[in-house]
Write a protein that holds these residues in place. Structure first.
Motif, PDB file in Angstrom:
ATOM      1  N   VAL A  49       0.832  -1.196   0.000  1.00  0.00           N
ATOM      2  CA  VAL A  49       0.000   0.000   0.000  1.00  0.00           C
ATOM      3  C   VAL A  49       0.871   1.252   0.000  1.00  0.00           C
ATOM      4  CG1 VAL A  49      -1.740   1.274   1.328  1.00  0.00           C
ATOM      5  CG2 VAL A  49      -1.913  -1.213   1.108  1.00  0.00           C
ATOM      6  N   GLY A  50       2.069   1.155   0.545  1.00  0.00           N
ATOM      7  CA  GLY A  50       2.957   2.302   0.607  1.00  0.00           C
ATOM      8  C   GLY A  50       3.376   2.851  -0.735  1.00  0.00           C
ATOM      9  N   LEU A  51       3.167   2.087  -1.804  1.00  0.00           N
ATOM     10  CA  LEU A  51       3.513   2.547  -3.146  1.00  0.00           C
ATOM     11  C   LEU A  51       2.288   3.015  -3.929  1.00  0.00           C
ATOM     12  CD1 LEU A  51       6.149  -0.164  -4.204  1.00  0.00           C
ATOM     13  CD2 LEU A  51       6.512   2.022  -3.041  1.00  0.00           C
ATOM     14  N   THR A  52       1.142   3.146  -3.252  1.00  0.00           N
ATOM     15  CA  THR A  52      -0.101   3.490  -3.962  1.00  0.00           C
ATOM     16  C   THR A  52      -0.579   4.904  -3.684  1.00  0.00           C
ATOM     17  OG1 THR A  52      -1.535   2.661  -2.180  1.00  0.00           O
ATOM     18  CG2 THR A  52      -0.825   1.071  -3.865  1.00  0.00           C
ATOM     19  N   GLY A  53       0.083   5.639  -2.781  1.00  0.00           N
ATOM     20  CA  GLY A  53      -0.365   6.977  -2.435  1.00  0.00           C
ATOM     21  C   GLY A  53       0.804   7.894  -2.144  1.00  0.00           C
ATOM     22  N   GLY A  54       0.486   9.065  -1.585  1.00  0.00           N
ATOM     23  CA  GLY A  54       1.531  10.002  -1.222  1.00  0.00           C
ATOM     24  C   GLY A  54       1.594  11.240  -2.066  1.00  0.00           C
ATOM     25  N   GLY A  55       0.679  11.398  -3.001  1.00  0.00           N
ATOM     26  CA  GLY A  55       0.651  12.594  -3.811  1.00  0.00           C
ATOM     27  C   GLY A  55       1.470  12.531  -5.078  1.00  0.00           C
ATOM     28  N   GLY A  56       2.010  11.357  -5.412  1.00  0.00           N
ATOM     29  CA  GLY A  56       2.778  11.213  -6.638  1.00  0.00           C
ATOM     30  C   GLY A  56       1.888  10.988  -7.846  1.00  0.00           C
ATOM     31  N   SER A  57       2.507  10.991  -9.009  1.00  0.00           N
ATOM     32  CA  SER A  57       1.738  10.802 -10.248  1.00  0.00           C
ATOM     33  C   SER A  57       1.161   9.404 -10.355  1.00  0.00           C
ATOM     34  CB  SER A  57       2.635  11.076 -11.463  1.00  0.00           C
ATOM     35  OG  SER A  57       3.751  10.188 -11.481  1.00  0.00           O
ATOM     36  N   GLY A  58       1.688   8.473  -9.575  1.00  0.00           N
ATOM     37  CA  GLY A  58       1.201   7.099  -9.632  1.00  0.00           C
ATOM     38  C   GLY A  58       0.178   6.746  -8.576  1.00  0.00           C
ATOM     39  N   ASP A  59      -0.354   7.741  -7.873  1.00  0.00           N
ATOM     40  CA  ASP A  59      -1.350   7.457  -6.833  1.00  0.00           C
ATOM     41  C   ASP A  59      -2.497   6.619  -7.394  1.00  0.00           C
ATOM     42  OD1 ASP A  59       0.151   8.942  -5.092  1.00  0.00           O
ATOM     43  OD2 ASP A  59      -1.435  10.365  -4.593  1.00  0.00           O
ATOM     44  N   TYR A  60      -2.884   5.600  -6.637  1.00  0.00           N
ATOM     45  CA  TYR A  60      -3.998   4.754  -7.030  1.00  0.00           C
ATOM     46  C   TYR A  60      -5.325   5.480  -6.852  1.00  0.00           C
ATOM     47  CZ  TYR A  60      -1.768   0.126  -7.686  1.00  0.00           C
ATOM     48  OH  TYR A  60      -1.051  -0.953  -8.160  1.00  0.00           O
ATOM     49  N   VAL A  61      -6.225   5.182  -7.766  1.00  0.00           N
ATOM     50  CA  VAL A  61      -7.631   5.526  -7.607  1.00  0.00           C
ATOM     51  C   VAL A  61      -8.404   4.209  -7.581  1.00  0.00           C
ATOM     52  CG1 VAL A  61      -7.395   7.781  -8.701  1.00  0.00           C
ATOM     53  CG2 VAL A  61      -7.927   5.785 -10.112  1.00  0.00           C
ATOM     54  N   GLY A  88       2.677  -7.893 -10.861  1.00  0.00           N
ATOM     55  CA  GLY A  88       1.611  -7.110 -11.454  1.00  0.00           C
ATOM     56  C   GLY A  88       2.155  -6.077 -12.421  1.00  0.00           C
ATOM     57  N   PRO A  89       1.278  -5.268 -13.001  1.00  0.00           N
ATOM     58  CA  PRO A  89       1.733  -4.197 -13.901  1.00  0.00           C
ATOM     59  C   PRO A  89       2.634  -3.216 -13.156  1.00  0.00           C
ATOM     60  CG  PRO A  89      -0.650  -4.519 -14.031  1.00  0.00           C
ATOM     61  CD  PRO A  89      -0.184  -5.310 -12.858  1.00  0.00           C
ATOM     62  N   ILE A  90       3.577  -2.615 -13.862  1.00  0.00           N
ATOM     63  CA  ILE A  90       4.450  -1.609 -13.258  1.00  0.00           C
ATOM     64  C   ILE A  90       3.675  -0.295 -13.200  1.00  0.00           C
ATOM     65  CG2 ILE A  90       6.599  -0.325 -13.502  1.00  0.00           C
ATOM     66  CD1 ILE A  90       7.762  -2.766 -14.934  1.00  0.00           C
ATOM     67  N   GLU A  91       3.275   0.085 -12.003  1.00  0.00           N
ATOM     68  CA  GLU A  91       2.435   1.269 -11.801  1.00  0.00           C
ATOM     69  C   GLU A  91       2.587   1.722 -10.362  1.00  0.00           C
ATOM     70  OE1 GLU A  91      -1.504  -0.101 -12.658  1.00  0.00           O
ATOM     71  OE2 GLU A  91      -1.466  -1.622 -11.086  1.00  0.00           O
ATOM     72  N   GLY A  92       1.909   2.781  -9.998  1.00  0.00           N
ATOM     73  CA  GLY A  92       2.042   3.307  -8.656  1.00  0.00           C
ATOM     74  C   GLY A  92       3.250   4.222  -8.562  1.00  0.00           C
ATOM     75  N   ASN A  93       3.679   4.494  -7.332  1.00  0.00           N
ATOM     76  CA  ASN A  93       4.812   5.378  -7.078  1.00  0.00           C
ATOM     77  C   ASN A  93       6.052   4.540  -6.794  1.00  0.00           C
ATOM     78  OD1 ASN A  93       3.274   7.823  -7.311  1.00  0.00           O
ATOM     79  ND2 ASN A  93       2.384   7.347  -5.307  1.00  0.00           N
ATOM     80  N   ILE A  94       6.803   4.247  -7.832  1.00  0.00           N
ATOM     81  CA  ILE A  94       7.990   3.410  -7.727  1.00  0.00           C
ATOM     82  C   ILE A  94       9.069   4.165  -6.959  1.00  0.00           C
ATOM     83  CG2 ILE A  94       9.734   2.134  -9.047  1.00  0.00           C
ATOM     84  CD1 ILE A  94       7.741   2.189 -11.404  1.00  0.00           C
ATOM     85  N   PRO A  95       9.732   3.533  -5.987  1.00  0.00           N
ATOM     86  CA  PRO A  95      10.849   4.214  -5.319  1.00  0.00           C
ATOM     87  C   PRO A  95      11.843   4.742  -6.349  1.00  0.00           C
ATOM     88  CG  PRO A  95      10.338   2.148  -4.209  1.00  0.00           C
ATOM     89  CD  PRO A  95       9.515   2.181  -5.467  1.00  0.00           C
ATOM     90  N   GLN A  96      12.317   5.964  -6.151  1.00  0.00           N
ATOM     91  CA  GLN A  96      13.104   6.637  -7.179  1.00  0.00           C
ATOM     92  C   GLN A  96      14.308   5.820  -7.630  1.00  0.00           C
ATOM     93  OE1 GLN A  96      14.224  10.637  -6.185  1.00  0.00           O
ATOM     94  NE2 GLN A  96      15.292  10.994  -8.108  1.00  0.00           N
ATOM     95  N   GLU A  97      15.071   5.295  -6.685  1.00  0.00           N
ATOM     96  CA  GLU A  97      16.244   4.508  -7.066  1.00  0.00           C
ATOM     97  C   GLU A  97      15.851   3.248  -7.818  1.00  0.00           C
ATOM     98  OE1 GLU A  97      19.681   4.077  -4.261  1.00  0.00           O
ATOM     99  OE2 GLU A  97      18.372   5.214  -2.917  1.00  0.00           O
ATOM    100  N   ALA A  98      14.708   2.664  -7.448  1.00  0.00           N
ATOM    101  CA  ALA A  98      14.292   1.400  -8.049  1.00  0.00           C
ATOM    102  C   ALA A  98      13.855   1.549  -9.490  1.00  0.00           C
ATOM    103  CB  ALA A  98      13.172   0.766  -7.223  1.00  0.00           C
ATOM    104  N   GLU A  99      13.563   2.776  -9.930  1.00  0.00           N
ATOM    105  CA  GLU A  99      13.168   2.968 -11.319  1.00  0.00           C
ATOM    106  C   GLU A  99      14.250   2.458 -12.269  1.00  0.00           C
ATOM    107  OE1 GLU A  99      12.261   7.056 -11.869  1.00  0.00           O
ATOM    108  OE2 GLU A  99      10.272   6.915 -10.938  1.00  0.00           O
ATOM    109  N   ALA A 100      15.512   2.572 -11.876  1.00  0.00           N
ATOM    110  CA  ALA A 100      16.622   2.189 -12.753  1.00  0.00           C
ATOM    111  C   ALA A 100      16.600   0.703 -13.078  1.00  0.00           C
ATOM    112  CB  ALA A 100      17.957   2.561 -12.100  1.00  0.00           C
ATOM    113  N   TRP A 101      16.150  -0.130 -12.138  1.00  0.00           N
ATOM    114  CA  TRP A 101      16.126  -1.574 -12.400  1.00  0.00           C
ATOM    115  C   TRP A 101      14.720  -2.143 -12.601  1.00  0.00           C
ATOM    116  CZ3 TRP A 101      17.857   0.073  -7.412  1.00  0.00           C
ATOM    117  CH2 TRP A 101      17.030  -0.259  -6.339  1.00  0.00           C
ATOM    118  N   THR A 102      13.714  -1.259 -12.615  1.00  0.00           N
ATOM    119  CA  THR A 102      12.331  -1.716 -12.770  1.00  0.00           C
ATOM    120  C   THR A 102      11.726  -1.342 -14.115  1.00  0.00           C
ATOM    121  OG1 THR A 102      11.961  -1.564 -10.374  1.00  0.00           O
ATOM    122  CG2 THR A 102      10.017  -1.585 -11.800  1.00  0.00           C
ATOM    123  N   LEU A 103      11.833  -0.081 -14.496  1.00  0.00           N
ATOM    124  CA  LEU A 103      11.177   0.380 -15.716  1.00  0.00           C
ATOM    125  C   LEU A 103      11.735  -0.359 -16.930  1.00  0.00           C
ATOM    126  CD1 LEU A 103      11.004   4.225 -15.036  1.00  0.00           C
ATOM    127  CD2 LEU A 103       9.233   2.489 -14.683  1.00  0.00           C
TER     128      LEU A 103
END
Length: 523
Positions: free
Chosen positions: A53-65, A344-359
């Motif tokens: 759940v920690g990657l689904t909110g927080g005001g980022g562009s990937g916030d879940y609806v 699952g699909p790559i979505e939500g607010n990915i930790p910034q450092e993790a984008e390098a090995w996830t996207l």
């Protein structure tokens, strides 16, 4: 069954590994374990997935609806997943997103459910888990949602789990007293929750939590955590046990070294039986396709667990072999990008450092393995394969390659701990023998499957029957991945990701021990 296909080597192949996995169900003769399992009649067999759940909110562009939650749940349900374990910390948006998840499950009317998994390490970042304020927070969170219609119930009680927490006192004198008086036996929750924590303690200590634990979640069973470079002396032990022409004795030794056993589960089951005095209890184990994390300080989390040799499939088979002792299988995970075991699909607010090995490294193909084994686990009957598929995965660069901008000082944390486990020396195959293209072939009938790594480098495997076939071959520097399935002169599956999506790289700036996953289905 899982099959070892006949291997027909074409020119240019340096080494190809293929291991047969025979179902090795060893009956448990321990009386207390047998007694516990004999009382399981009211506990269903379920497959659930951990959702951070920690990657689904927080005001980022990937916030879940609500639609995001519904889409995740619909996809999960279509692959045989029954519920999400909502892994929660103490973020400001936790209640908002948890409410959305419960609401989405209710609106879908699929029978898909959710339950709370209290991440006590994450909660401890906002509260002191030895303080009564932590108890107040987790009780409030639990009581808020346990009566919702989409809550997963066990014996008419709300299932609640944890990740860690076995050393938290919750304001009491001891962890045992804290979890009893401040949570499981507190008047707000008593007889209303079914508590199945992953306390991360020695299972022999479970007996101290008698009256607290209704079950146990073995979170770390997914990975071979005792298999480290230091523990194995990899160049001697692993190297001598790998390659072509292995004897049965060598395979048995390799299985033992790689921990393809039910030993960890057995220890947890025995500890649970002691804690519950052989009364009915629930055992939840875990399975995961991968593990790689590469965070710099201050998090400083940079390691792999060895997941080669088709570990994901072998672990599932291991669970099937001991199906009578497992109630719930939890998939790790749906969306943990930081540890690279998302499915699952790559979505939500990915930790910034993790984008390098996830996207760019989608893992949804692993859900086909989940679908197959989830059906088998829940029904007790091996599924018939009616649709041909080829699932492939590989790391993006050789394990021994040195990165130019990832030195271990500044910048970059350097090579991950245990990376040596992916390099099997000895056996005459050189320093990159474990730089493999791994594949699972879902065959509806006998066929030939071919793995390609360049236009002139391929390996063909004769698949002698319908079923799940495990195959792999050496990657080629600068090459690609391609898989085909043919019968006679007809091609049924042909999958090759574009070069811009996957190439086995010859130079890198940063280390990435994540995997690229590709899935192809019958044409």
């Amino acid at each position: 069954m899982l099959f070892l296909p006949s291997c027909l080597l074409s020119a240019g192949v340096v080494a190809t590994f293929a291991f047969a996995l025979v179902a090795r169900a060893v009956p448990n003769t321990d009386a207390s374990v047998q007694t516990r399992r004999s009382l399981e009649s009211t506990i269903p067999k379920l497959v659930v997935a951990r959702h951070l759940v920690g990657l689904t909110g927080g005001g980022g562009s990937g916030d879940y609806v609500k639609d995001t939650w519904e889409n995740d749940m619909t996809l999960a349900f279509s692959k045989g997943i029954d519920a999400f374990a909502l892994s929660v910390g103490a973020d400001g948006f936790t209640h908002q997103q948890v409410d959305l998840a419960y609401t989405a499950a209710e609106n879908l009317r699929l029978g898909f459910t959710v339950f709370l998994s209290l991440d006590m390490d994450a909660i401890d970042l906002s509260y002191n888990c030895n303080d009564s304020s932590t108890a107040d927070y987790i009780r409030n969170l639990t009581s808020t949602y346990m009566g919702r219609s989409s809550q997963l119930l066990i014996n008419n009680k709300a299932l609640v789990s944890t990740v860690s927490g076995g050393n938290c006192t919750l304001g009491a004198d001891t962890p045992t007293k804290g979890w009893a008086t401040q949570f499981a036996q507190h008047p707000d929750l008593l007889e209303r929750i079914y508590f199945v924590p992953a306390f991360a303690i020695d299972p022999e200590s479970f007996v101290n939590f008698s009256g607290v634990m209704n079950g146990d979640f073995n979170f770390n069973a997914s990975w071979q955590m005792n298999l480290t470079a230091n523990a194995t002396g990899y160049s001697e032990d692993l190297g001598q046990l790998s390659g072509l022409g292995m004897t049965v004795q060598q395979q048995d030794a390799l299985f033992g070294l790689l921990n393809y056993t039910f030993d960890s589960d057995e220890r947890h089951i025995q500890g649970l039986a002691n804690a519950t005095h052989n009364n009915q209890s629930l055992y939840m184990t875990s399975v995961s396709p991968w593990f790689f994390t590469h965070f710099e300080p201050p998090l400083d989390k940079n390691l792999i667990y060895d997941c080669d040799d088709h570990l994901f499939v072998r672990r599932w088979q291991n669970i099937i072999d001991h199906r009578d002792q497992v109630d719930i299988v939890q998939l790790l995970s749906w969306n943990d990008y930081g540890e690279s075991h998302y499915m699952g699909p790559i979505e939500g607010n990915i930790p910034q450092e993790a984008e390098a090995w996830t996207l760019g490294y989608d893992h949804q193909g692993f859900l086909e393995v989940v679908s197959y084994f989830a059906e088998w686990f829940k029904s007790g009957e091996q599924p018939e394969i009616t649709n041909d598929q080829v699932l492939m995965w590989a790391r993006p660069h050789p394990a021994s390659l040195n990165a130019t901008d990832d030195s271990g000082s500044d910048p970059g944390p350097g090579k991950p701990a245990n990376y040596q486990l992916t390099i099997l020396t000895g056996s005459g195959y050189g320093m990159q023998a474990q730089d493999q293209l791994w594949a699972v072939v879902f065959a509806s009938a006998p066929a030939n499957a071919t793995l390609w790594t360049t236009d002139n480098t391929s390996t063909t495997f004769q698949l002698d029957g319908a079923g799940l076939h495990l195959v792999n071959t050496s990657l080629t520097l600068g090459g690609y991945m391609r898989g085909t399935l043919e019968r006679g002169n007809e091609t049924f599956v042909d999958i090759r990701p574009p070069d811009e999506e996957y190439t086995f790289q010859t130079s890198i700036k940063e280390y990435n021990f994540n995997v690229f996953v590709a899935l192809g289905a019958a044409l």
